[in-house]
Design a protein around this motif. Structure first.
Motif, PDB file in Angstrom:
ATOM      1  N   THR A   1       0.842  -1.207   0.000  1.00 47.37           N
ATOM      2  CA  THR A   1       0.000   0.000   0.000  1.00 47.37           C
ATOM      3  C   THR A   1       0.871   1.250   0.000  1.00 47.37           C
ATOM      4  N   ALA A   2       1.908   1.256   0.830  1.00 44.28           N
ATOM      5  CA  ALA A   2       2.809   2.416   0.900  1.00 44.28           C
ATOM      6  C   ALA A   2       3.499   2.654  -0.443  1.00 44.28           C
ATOM      7  N   THR A   3       4.045   1.604  -1.045  1.00 45.48           N
ATOM      8  CA  THR A   3       4.755   1.786  -2.310  1.00 45.48           C
ATOM      9  C   THR A   3       3.807   2.262  -3.412  1.00 45.48           C
ATOM     10  N   SER A   4       2.572   1.813  -3.359  1.00 46.29           N
ATOM     11  CA  SER A   4       1.578   2.287  -4.328  1.00 46.29           C
ATOM     12  C   SER A   4       1.308   3.780  -4.139  1.00 46.29           C
ATOM     13  N   MET A   5       1.146   4.198  -2.889  1.00 41.67           N
ATOM     14  CA  MET A   5       0.927   5.611  -2.585  1.00 41.67           C
ATOM     15  C   MET A   5       2.114   6.451  -3.050  1.00 41.67           C
ATOM     16  N   PHE A   6       3.327   5.969  -2.766  1.00 46.44           N
ATOM     17  CA  PHE A   6       4.522   6.716  -3.135  1.00 46.44           C
ATOM     18  C   PHE A   6       4.669   6.805  -4.652  1.00 46.44           C
ATOM     19  N   SER A   7       4.427   5.702  -5.331  1.00 46.84           N
ATOM     20  CA  SER A   7       4.512   5.701  -6.800  1.00 46.84           C
ATOM     21  C   SER A   7       3.541   6.697  -7.412  1.00 46.84           C
ATOM     22  N   GLN A   8       2.317   6.731  -6.894  1.00 50.19           N
ATOM     23  CA  GLN A   8       1.299   7.654  -7.405  1.00 50.19           C
ATOM     24  C   GLN A   8       1.711   9.108  -7.230  1.00 50.19           C
ATOM     25  N   SER A   9       2.549   9.386  -6.226  1.00 53.06           N
ATOM     26  CA  SER A   9       2.980  10.760  -5.950  1.00 53.06           C
ATOM     27  C   SER A   9       4.343  11.087  -6.552  1.00 53.06           C
ATOM     28  N   GLY A  10       4.966  10.127  -7.218  1.00 52.91           N
ATOM     29  CA  GLY A  10       6.279  10.374  -7.797  1.00 52.91           C
ATOM     30  C   GLY A  10       7.408  10.306  -6.790  1.00 52.91           C
ATOM     31  N   ILE A  11       7.179   9.637  -5.665  1.00 58.25           N
ATOM     32  CA  ILE A  11       8.198   9.461  -4.635  1.00 58.25           C
ATOM     33  C   ILE A  11       8.920   8.144  -4.908  1.00 58.25           C
ATOM     34  N   THR A  12      10.249   8.177  -4.860  1.00 65.29           N
ATOM     35  CA  THR A  12      11.026   6.961  -5.052  1.00 65.29           C
ATOM     36  C   THR A  12      11.543   6.467  -3.711  1.00 65.29           C
ATOM     37  N   TRP A  13      12.067   5.251  -3.704  1.00 64.75           N
ATOM     38  CA  TRP A  13      12.670   4.695  -2.506  1.00 64.75           C
ATOM     39  C   TRP A  13      13.810   3.782  -2.934  1.00 64.75           C
TER      40      TRP A  13
ATOM     41  N   GLN B   1       3.985  -2.000   8.246  1.00 62.93           N
ATOM     42  CA  GLN B   1       3.509  -1.388   9.495  1.00 62.93           C
ATOM     43  C   GLN B   1       3.765   0.114   9.555  1.00 62.93           C
ATOM     44  N   LEU B   2       3.916   0.760   8.405  1.00 57.15           N
ATOM     45  CA  LEU B   2       4.042   2.221   8.364  1.00 57.15           C
ATOM     46  C   LEU B   2       2.696   2.837   8.737  1.00 57.15           C
ATOM     47  N   ASN B   3       2.713   3.944   9.442  1.00 56.79           N
ATOM     48  CA  ASN B   3       1.465   4.651   9.744  1.00 56.79           C
ATOM     49  C   ASN B   3       0.957   5.302   8.466  1.00 56.79           C
ATOM     50  N   LEU B   4      -0.341   5.239   8.251  1.00 59.47           N
ATOM     51  CA  LEU B   4      -0.940   5.880   7.085  1.00 59.47           C
ATOM     52  C   LEU B   4      -0.592   7.366   7.062  1.00 59.47           C
ATOM     53  N   ALA B   5      -0.656   8.022   8.203  1.00 58.59           N
ATOM     54  CA  ALA B   5      -0.344   9.459   8.271  1.00 58.59           C
ATOM     55  C   ALA B   5       1.096   9.737   7.870  1.00 58.59           C
ATOM     56  N   THR B   6       2.012   8.817   8.141  1.00 59.10           N
ATOM     57  CA  THR B   6       3.412   8.989   7.747  1.00 59.10           C
ATOM     58  C   THR B   6       3.529   8.943   6.228  1.00 59.10           C
ATOM     59  N   ALA B   7       2.878   7.973   5.609  1.00 60.00           N
ATOM     60  CA  ALA B   7       2.886   7.887   4.139  1.00 60.00           C
ATOM     61  C   ALA B   7       2.249   9.132   3.529  1.00 60.00           C
ATOM     62  N   GLN B   8       1.149   9.583   4.113  1.00 61.85           N
ATOM     63  CA  GLN B   8       0.491  10.797   3.619  1.00 61.85           C
ATOM     64  C   GLN B   8       1.382  12.018   3.841  1.00 61.85           C
TER      65      GLN B   8
END
Length: 171
Positions: free
Chosen positions: A43-55, A74-81
């Protein structure tokens, strides 16, 4: 008697929630604790990809139990946001180099508990943080800290930014 048992059970469930949500935070204390939503690595990687964030990771992996990996399990949703908010606000390239994997400092507001991300340093990100957020002094380890208007804390650890997300940063 059944009604009374149900009320007792409800009180046992509600009391801890009230303890977590209640009470005023002082100006120097961390913001009040609230229930957090945990997300998966996918879920986190999908969110990051959609925003153009790499890792990236030094080990080229995502195993939470390997300190050379970069994991978002186990990342917090608010942290990803919060990462998405930072990317949107800065317009800078944003590369995450540390997530919830083992090997970081422990504590309530830690990487392992889903509150922190590390970002690769860039002139764009550094200038944004230093010109937009309030300098609040050095952390115990000497890292210079900057606090956003929403209360999140950005620590300059030399070769990367260590960011503590209490919330999504105004998402």
């Amino acid at each position: 008697m059944k009604f009374r048992s149900a009320l007792t059970a409800l009180a046992l469930v509600a009391a801890p929630a009230a303890a977590v949500l209640g009470g005023a935070a002082s100006a120097t204390a961390a913001p009040e604790a609230v229930a957090v939503t945990k997300i998966s690595h996918a879920t986190a990687t999908s969110m990051f990809s959609q925003s153009g964030i790499t890792w990236s990771s030094s080990g080229g992996c995502s195993d939470r139990n390997n300190p050379t990996c970069t994991s978002f399990t186990q990342l917090n949703l608010a942290t990803a946001q919060g990462a998405q908010t930072l990317k949107s606000a800065t317009g800078c390239a944003l590369n995450i180099t540390g997530g919830t994997e083992t090997g970081h400092a422990s504590g309530t507001y830690s990487h392992w508990n889903g509150y922190k991300l590390d970002y690769a340093k860039s002139t764009c990100v550094t200038n944004y943080i230093k010109n937009t957020f309030t300098y609040i002094g050095p952390r115990g380890d000497g890292a210079l800290q900057y606090k956003s208007g929403s209360g999140n804390v950005y620590a300059d650890e030399g070769n990367h930014w260590d960011v503590l997300y209490y919330n999504c940063g105004g998402c």
